[in-house]
Design a protein around this motif. Sequence first.
Motif, PDB file in Angstrom:
ATOM      1  N   GLY A  60      -0.080  -3.539  -6.440  1.00 24.37           N
ATOM      2  CA  GLY A  60       0.417  -2.925  -7.676  1.00 24.37           C
ATOM      3  C   GLY A  60       0.272  -1.425  -7.538  1.00 24.37           C
ATOM      4  O   GLY A  60      -0.491  -0.952  -6.689  1.00 24.37           O
ATOM      5  N   SER A  71      -0.728   2.512  -8.013  1.00 20.92           N
ATOM      6  CA  SER A  71      -2.002   3.189  -8.216  1.00 20.92           C
ATOM      7  C   SER A  71      -2.253   3.382  -9.718  1.00 20.92           C
ATOM      8  O   SER A  71      -1.367   3.833 -10.438  1.00 20.92           O
ATOM      9  N   SER A  94     -11.216  -2.420   3.276  1.00 21.86           N
ATOM     10  CA  SER A  94     -10.174  -1.816   4.117  1.00 21.86           C
ATOM     11  C   SER A  94     -10.685  -0.575   4.841  1.00 21.86           C
ATOM     12  O   SER A  94     -11.709  -0.008   4.463  1.00 21.86           O
ATOM     13  N   ARG A 153     -13.941   9.152  -2.761  1.00 18.79           N
ATOM     14  CA  ARG A 153     -14.142   9.726  -4.107  1.00 18.79           C
ATOM     15  C   ARG A 153     -15.642   9.784  -4.372  1.00 18.79           C
ATOM     16  O   ARG A 153     -16.425   9.136  -3.659  1.00 18.79           O
ATOM     17  N   TYR A 157      -3.933   3.308   5.651  1.00 18.93           N
ATOM     18  CA  TYR A 157      -4.808   2.262   5.127  1.00 18.93           C
ATOM     19  C   TYR A 157      -4.584   1.017   5.969  1.00 18.93           C
ATOM     20  O   TYR A 157      -3.465   0.768   6.429  1.00 18.93           O
ATOM     21  N   THR A 160      -6.135  -3.302   6.864  1.00 21.82           N
ATOM     22  CA  THR A 160      -7.097  -4.403   6.756  1.00 21.82           C
ATOM     23  C   THR A 160      -7.414  -4.894   8.153  1.00 21.82           C
ATOM     24  O   THR A 160      -6.515  -5.359   8.866  1.00 21.82           O
ATOM     25  N   ASP A 167      -7.024  -5.875  -1.721  1.00 20.60           N
ATOM     26  CA  ASP A 167      -6.324  -4.918  -2.588  1.00 20.60           C
ATOM     27  C   ASP A 167      -5.490  -4.043  -1.654  1.00 20.60           C
ATOM     28  O   ASP A 167      -6.023  -3.119  -1.033  1.00 20.60           O
ATOM     29  N   ILE A 168      -4.213  -4.373  -1.510  1.00 19.13           N
ATOM     30  CA  ILE A 168      -3.373  -3.640  -0.545  1.00 19.13           C
ATOM     31  C   ILE A 168      -2.001  -3.336  -1.154  1.00 19.13           C
ATOM     32  O   ILE A 168      -1.605  -3.956  -2.144  1.00 19.13           O
ATOM     33  N   ASP A 169      -1.299  -2.399  -0.560  1.00 13.79           N
ATOM     34  CA  ASP A 169      -0.004  -2.012  -1.125  1.00 13.79           C
ATOM     35  C   ASP A 169       1.093  -3.019  -0.734  1.00 13.79           C
ATOM     36  O   ASP A 169       0.826  -3.981   0.013  1.00 13.79           O
TER      37      ASP A 169
HETATM   38  N1  LIG Z   1      -1.528  -1.701   3.242  1.00  7.27           N
HETATM   39  C1  LIG Z   1      -2.734  -1.437   2.746  1.00  7.27           C
HETATM   40  N2  LIG Z   1      -2.858  -0.836   1.562  1.00  7.27           N
HETATM   41  C2  LIG Z   1      -4.096  -0.603   1.098  1.00  7.27           C
HETATM   42  C3  LIG Z   1      -5.253  -0.988   1.794  1.00  7.27           C
HETATM   43  N3  LIG Z   1      -6.328  -0.636   1.083  1.00  7.27           N
HETATM   44  C4  LIG Z   1      -5.861  -0.075  -0.051  1.00  7.27           C
HETATM   45  N4  LIG Z   1      -4.510  -0.045  -0.041  1.00  7.27           N
HETATM   46  C5  LIG Z   1      -3.590   0.448  -1.066  1.00  7.27           C
HETATM   47  O1  LIG Z   1      -3.535   1.843  -0.983  1.00  7.27           O
HETATM   48  C6  LIG Z   1      -3.197   2.355  -2.259  1.00  7.27           C
HETATM   49  C7  LIG Z   1      -4.112   3.515  -2.587  1.00  7.27           C
HETATM   50  O2  LIG Z   1      -5.440   3.055  -2.697  1.00  7.27           O
HETATM   51  P1  LIG Z   1      -6.572   4.041  -3.221  1.00  7.27           P
HETATM   52  O3  LIG Z   1      -6.502   5.303  -2.440  1.00  7.27           O
HETATM   53  O4  LIG Z   1      -7.856   3.328  -3.240  1.00  7.27           O
HETATM   54  O5  LIG Z   1      -6.096   4.422  -4.691  1.00  7.27           O
HETATM   55  P2  LIG Z   1      -5.980   3.521  -6.019  1.00  7.27           P
HETATM   56  O6  LIG Z   1      -5.190   2.316  -5.731  1.00  7.27           O
HETATM   57  O7  LIG Z   1      -5.294   4.441  -6.940  1.00  7.27           O
HETATM   58  O8  LIG Z   1      -7.362   3.201  -6.458  1.00  7.27           O
HETATM   59  C8  LIG Z   1      -3.302   1.183  -3.219  1.00  7.27           C
HETATM   60  O9  LIG Z   1      -1.978   0.718  -3.478  1.00  7.27           O
HETATM   61  C9  LIG Z   1      -4.072   0.145  -2.472  1.00  7.27           C
HETATM   62  O10 LIG Z   1      -3.691  -1.166  -2.861  1.00  7.27           O
HETATM   63  C10 LIG Z   1      -5.080  -1.647   3.053  1.00  7.27           C
HETATM   64  O11 LIG Z   1      -6.012  -2.033   3.748  1.00  7.27           O
HETATM   65  N5  LIG Z   1      -3.812  -1.839   3.468  1.00  7.27           N
END
Ligand SMILES: Nc1nc2c(ncn2[C@@H]2O[C@H](COP(=O)(O)OP(=O)(O)O)[C@@H](O)[C@H]2O)c(=O)[nH]1
Length: 400
Positions: A140, A142, A166, A173, A210, A212, A230-232
């Motif tokens: 979802g 940010s 991840s 932060r 980012y 996994t 939690d991934i994009d």
């Molecule tokens: N593809 C991928 N996306 C990730 C991973 N970890 C986090 N994200 C995504 O990266 C985006 C940014 O994460 P973050 O910097 O923590 O900011 P936040 O989502 O606003 O809290 C979010 O959409 C997360 O779901 C990962 O391991 N792989």
Amino acid sequence: MGEAPALLVDDLQNEPLNGFELKNGTCKTTTTIGDKTYVIGGADDGTLSIEVQIFDRSHGEWVRPTVHGIKPLSCKGHSAVLLKDRILILKKGSKPDDQIWFLEFDTQYVRQLQNNFGNEVVVWSKGVTGNAEKPIVISGPSGVGKGTLIAMLMKEFPSMFGFSVSHTTRAPRNMEKDGVHYHFTEKSVMEKEIKDGKFLEFASVHGNLYGTSVEAVEVVADAGKRCILDIDVQGARSVRASSLEAIFVFICPPSMEDLEKRLRGRGTETEEQVLKRLRNAEAEIEQGKSSKIFDFILYNDNLEECYEKLKKLLGLDGFVTASPKSAPKEIILPTNHSLSKIDDKIIINCMSSELEKESKNLIVLDVSSLKGGAPGRTRGLDFQAINSFSDGLTETDQFS
Ligand SMILES: Nc1nc2c(ncn2[C@@H]2O[C@H](COP(=O)(O)OP(=O)(O)O)[C@@H](O)[C@H]2O)c(=O)[nH]1
Ligand SMILES: Nc1ncnc2c1ncn2[C@@H]1O[C@H](COP(=O)(O)OP(=O)(O)O)[C@@H](O)[C@H]1O
């Protein structure tokens, strides 16, 4: 595809290898599949590290395949049994968590790699007893509330869920801890690890990398917990295409105005970063809703209501207490054994002369429910140890 002989190390000298002789005592097994003979075992440098070579009978030549995955540690020898799309390797004299391996040669994952690399590919994966529940992928934009919902789930069901930590190249932060929220890393280090095949998926998101790691998912499953990622959306797409079977949930904001309010209210990003995240959010929401990646789309308007819906789709509504699962029992394979295969059961017959006088110890390994975990793991192995005594009685122990 012909049935492979279950080979013991001693049988190797007698194996016909189209004129290619195996060195004595190098602990190699051969398994023939169609025109190809897979030779697995001790490297030519005399160590017993496990290497793979393929002899292509139709062309009369040796092929060195591209080998993916972390290979098994060296051992005193091994046995090999052909299954449908992989070769089962039983290592001798190894620890319980390192004795069963698979060399995948025709799984969905291998075929996908073969398409990308265009040559002969094999993949090592480690055999694990028991099954892990399907991981949950949450995506979802940010600021939509993914982290908040995941934290609620982990707080209410601490023994049931584990978070996939991840790797990221973004800066931590204030409240974020290395190894807990993310593994904070350098771009060059992460790129090298991606090249080495350590990542299940990775993506560039809001200007940072980012990803996994396979390990991140597997430590959770090994602890008997259900993994939450939690991934994009790009990452979710990659996981969908991998061997990992998961449930995919997309979280939507009620409106772009609400999303902006939440993102600014969180106060963790600079103005420039907020604007970048909001720009990316529109495309993410569009993809999340229209792509066929996600099994469920949840609107996070009222937080409590959204959380209840999340629990419902995970079958947790009305859930009272989570009983912690007991760790699977360990079983040690006999160093000296013979193998036979009956349908989906591998019969491991202990050959120790001492034991044979009194009992015939059998271990039955059921491979009917094998499931790919993250690349690098094959789950669903089931053992039964059977002691058959001379009076014909049997004693059975189940390990799964
Ligand atoms: N593809 C991928 N996306 C990730 C991973 N970890 C986090 N994200 C995504 O990266 C985006 C940014 O994460 P973050 O910097 O923590 O900011 P936040 O989502 O606003 O809290 C979010 O959409 C997360 O779901 C990962 O391991 N792989
Ligand atoms: N349903 C909701 N209504 C109002 N605020 C919310 C809701 N869900 C989450 N928030 C708040 O929005 C902000 C962003 O949530 P967060 O979980 O960090 O989002 P994400 O992990 O998706 O980036 C946090 O301050 C959180 O408390």
